[in-house]
Design a protein around this motif. Structure first.
Motif, mmCIF file in Angstrom:
data_model
loop_
_atom_site.group_PDB
_atom_site.id
_atom_site.type_symbol
_atom_site.label_atom_id
_atom_site.label_comp_id
_atom_site.label_asym_id
_atom_site.label_seq_id
_atom_site.Cartn_x
_atom_site.Cartn_y
_atom_site.Cartn_z
ATOM 1 N N LYS A 65 6.442 3.483 5.726
ATOM 2 C CA LYS A 65 6.222 2.496 4.675
ATOM 3 C C LYS A 65 6.068 1.124 5.317
ATOM 4 C CE LYS A 65 10.067 3.756 2.874
ATOM 5 N NZ LYS A 65 11.271 3.908 2.049
ATOM 6 N N TYR B 86 9.694 3.961 9.205
ATOM 7 C CA TYR B 86 9.365 5.388 9.267
ATOM 8 C C TYR B 86 10.186 6.174 8.244
ATOM 9 C CZ TYR B 86 6.682 4.634 13.510
ATOM 10 O OH TYR B 86 5.737 4.209 14.413
ATOM 11 N N HIS C 139 6.897 -1.877 9.850
ATOM 12 C CA HIS C 139 6.728 -0.456 9.535
ATOM 13 C C HIS C 139 8.093 0.234 9.514
ATOM 14 C CE1 HIS C 139 2.836 -1.805 11.091
ATOM 15 N NE2 HIS C 139 2.295 -0.868 10.334
ATOM 16 N N THR D 74 3.699 9.606 3.152
ATOM 17 C CA THR D 74 3.139 9.008 4.356
ATOM 18 C C THR D 74 4.175 9.008 5.488
ATOM 19 O OG1 THR D 74 3.757 6.823 3.533
ATOM 20 C CG2 THR D 74 1.516 7.564 3.096
ATOM 21 N N ASP E 134 0.840 -1.212 0.000
ATOM 22 C CA ASP E 134 0.000 0.000 0.000
ATOM 23 C C ASP E 134 0.866 1.249 0.000
ATOM 24 O OD1 ASP E 134 -2.221 -1.640 0.082
ATOM 25 O OD2 ASP E 134 -2.332 -1.620 2.260
ATOM 26 N N LYS F 98 2.454 4.751 -0.693
ATOM 27 C CA LYS F 98 1.998 6.093 -1.050
ATOM 28 C C LYS F 98 3.092 7.087 -0.692
ATOM 29 C CE LYS F 98 -2.971 5.320 -0.373
ATOM 30 N NZ LYS F 98 -4.191 5.755 0.367
ATOM 31 N N GLU F 99 3.228 8.109 -1.527
ATOM 32 C CA GLU F 99 4.205 9.150 -1.257
ATOM 33 C C GLU F 99 3.706 10.071 -0.151
ATOM 34 O OE1 GLU F 99 7.159 9.633 -2.276
ATOM 35 O OE2 GLU F 99 7.379 8.293 -3.999
#
Length: 497
Positions: free
Chosen positions: A286, A404, A402, A283, A278, A280-281
């Motif tokens: 990642k 960061y 995740h 955010t 998913d 997205k730039e």
């Protein structure tokens, strides 16, 4: 006196009458004044209520207070994001063989070609170092707490040409994530001294996966995966039952026995279009997926999930499947599902046995841990005992790690405003102490601590004789300031005598 005599005789009743009448005379005006004040207060209160706006619009003072609170909360939020990034940045360590001046200065920053060549030449050494973090079982010595051959560690394959900066970053980032997973598994086995006492006995599959996202060159995917957003994902995963009573998934790509726990991570994360899930730039973080198959103590599964969730990098467990471990398990190499047509297209099933070639047991048995070769007969029997037993279970776990994204610190704004304030406070002072900030500040950044303290000591000796014009020229010598200082100490007591 005769006229006053009746009054004197009846003075008691006269005074009693006055006492009864006078309070009434005083009470009546007081009550009137009190009622007037009460009516005035009521009118003032009603007038104040009339002034309160009846529309949903808040007043100006309320809006200002709410805006101030929102600014404080947003500043704290940014500070927390920065702290999370700083905590993660400390774990982004590069191999020592790469000089500090050749390392990237920012996340996914440019890496010189020389450093890329050095990294590629020693990449396999780094993979081995990360693999040892899990405390793997050594069939030669019998030491180690988990059966996990190095050949199962996922790694990048570089070509003949030097790898690009992006390839280096992706390979190194995967090593950081794998190291975090390996450390979590090692913590789960921290109370074991031998492999037969471990929580995680054997690992047969581990991989890092991606998913769909807003990638520039990615093609749209029809299957976005169930993920954690669909509360009925686990119920709708299988649409029909096979002839043997085993469930088939919606894509009908595998039909394993009841003892198999393997599944396709795309069922959770979606078809793999890119490196992250998913994506997205812009955010905060990642997401990188992982998939793990292992043989564990089934009663201690919650401990393993807790250790994985408390890894160095934030982890969210997405799906867990567990089944009893038995001789017919693909994880133990009992059945050869590659010979079965129903197992075609299942890239996540463990490697089956092939005539006992993968294992080198003294008794020629065909039950053990995938990929384990060599070793003494005693240690191979120890590995066999560690992966069989009624208390063991096969488990397949997938989750999300995740990562960061970089965040600028909130202090950058305050530092830029306070920096010019310090200069006007020092410049008006026409004293010898003014050049001290200009000479010592760059020395703190460029020189070691011991050299900086030496220079500060020289600066402190200069103001002792400010009238001497020769001292600034001799500050470079260590002994020059000491001689005038001793002369001054010898001359100062003479006038006193």
């Amino acid at each position: 006196m005769d006229k006053l005599k009746p009054i004197i005789d009846h003075h008691f009743w006269i005074i009693l009458g006055l006492v009864l009448i006078l309070p009434l005379i005083g009470w009546w005006p007081a009550v009137g004044q009190f009622n007037a004040e009460r009516e005035k207060k009521i009118a003032d209160i009603e007038g104040a209520f009339q002034k309160v706006p009846k529309t949903p619009q808040p007043n100006e003072s309320w809006s200002e207070g709410v805006n101030k609170i929102a600014e404080v909360v947003e500043e704290k939020n940014q500070q927390e994001k920065y702290e999370l990034w700083r905590r993660q940045e400390k774990m982004m360590t590069w191999p020592n063989r790469i000089n500090r001046d050749l390392r990237p200065t920012s996340y996914f920053g440019d890496i010189p070609s020389k450093a890329r060549v050095i990294y590629r030449n020693g990449y396999n050494i780094d993979v081995t170092s990360v693999w040892k973090q899990i405390d793997p079982f050594d069939p030669m010595t019998g030491k180690g707490t988990v059966i996990f051959p190095e050949s199962l560690v996922p790694k990048e394959v570089f070509g003949d040409l030097p790898p690009t900066t992006v390839e280096i970053w992706e390979a190194q980032e995967d090593l950081w994530l794998l190291e975090s997973l390996f450390k979590s598994i090692r913590r789960a086995n921290s109370d074991a001294s031998i492999v037969t006492d471990s929580l995680v006995r054997s690992i047969t599959t581990i991989m890092l996966v991606g998913g769909p996202g807003e990638y520039p060159d990615a093609e749209p995917s029809g299957d976005t995966g169930s993920g954690m957003d669909d509360e009925y994902a686990m119920e709708d995963m299988y649409s029909e039952m096979g002839p043997d009573g085993n469930p088939l998934n919606s894509n009908q790509t595998m039909n394993l026995s009841a003892s198999s726990v393997s599944f396709d991570p795309a069922e959770e994360f979606g078809d793999e279009q890119g490196r992250y899930i998913d994506f997205k730039e812009g955010t905060v973080f990642k997401k990188r997926g992982f998939y793990l198959e292992a043989i564990i103590e089934h009663q201690r599964l919650p401990e393993l999930l807790v250790q994985l969730s408390n890894g160095d990098w934030p982890v969210t467990i997405s799906r867990v499947q567990i089944a009893q471990a038995g001789a017919s398990s693909t994880l133990l190499g009992g059945n050869n599902y590659e010979d079965s047509p129903t197992a075609a297209g299942n890239p996540f099933a463990a490697s089956p046995m092939s005539g006992g070639e993968e294992y080198n047991y003294a008794d020629g048995g065909t039950t053990g841990a995938t990929g384990l070769t060599g070793g003494t007969p005693e240690n191979m029997l120890l590995a066999k005992a560690a992966t069989t037993g009624p208390s063991l279970a096969k488990v397949a776990i997938c989750g999300i790690i995740h990562i960061y994204n970089p965040v600028e610190p909130v202090e950058t704004k305050t530092e830029t405003t306070t920096a010019p304030v310090e200069t006007p406070e020092v410049t008006p002072e026409e004293s010898v102490g003014t050049p001290e900030p200009t000479t010592t500040e760059p020395a703190d950044d460029l020189m070691p601590a011991d050299e900086v303290t030496g220079e500060q000591a020289d600066d402190l000796e200069i103001p002792e004789t400010p009238d001497s014009p020769e001292l600034p020229e001799t500050t470079a010598d260590d002994t020059a300031p000491a001689k005038p200082a001793t002369d001054v100490e010898e001359l100062e007591p003479l006038p006193l005598d």
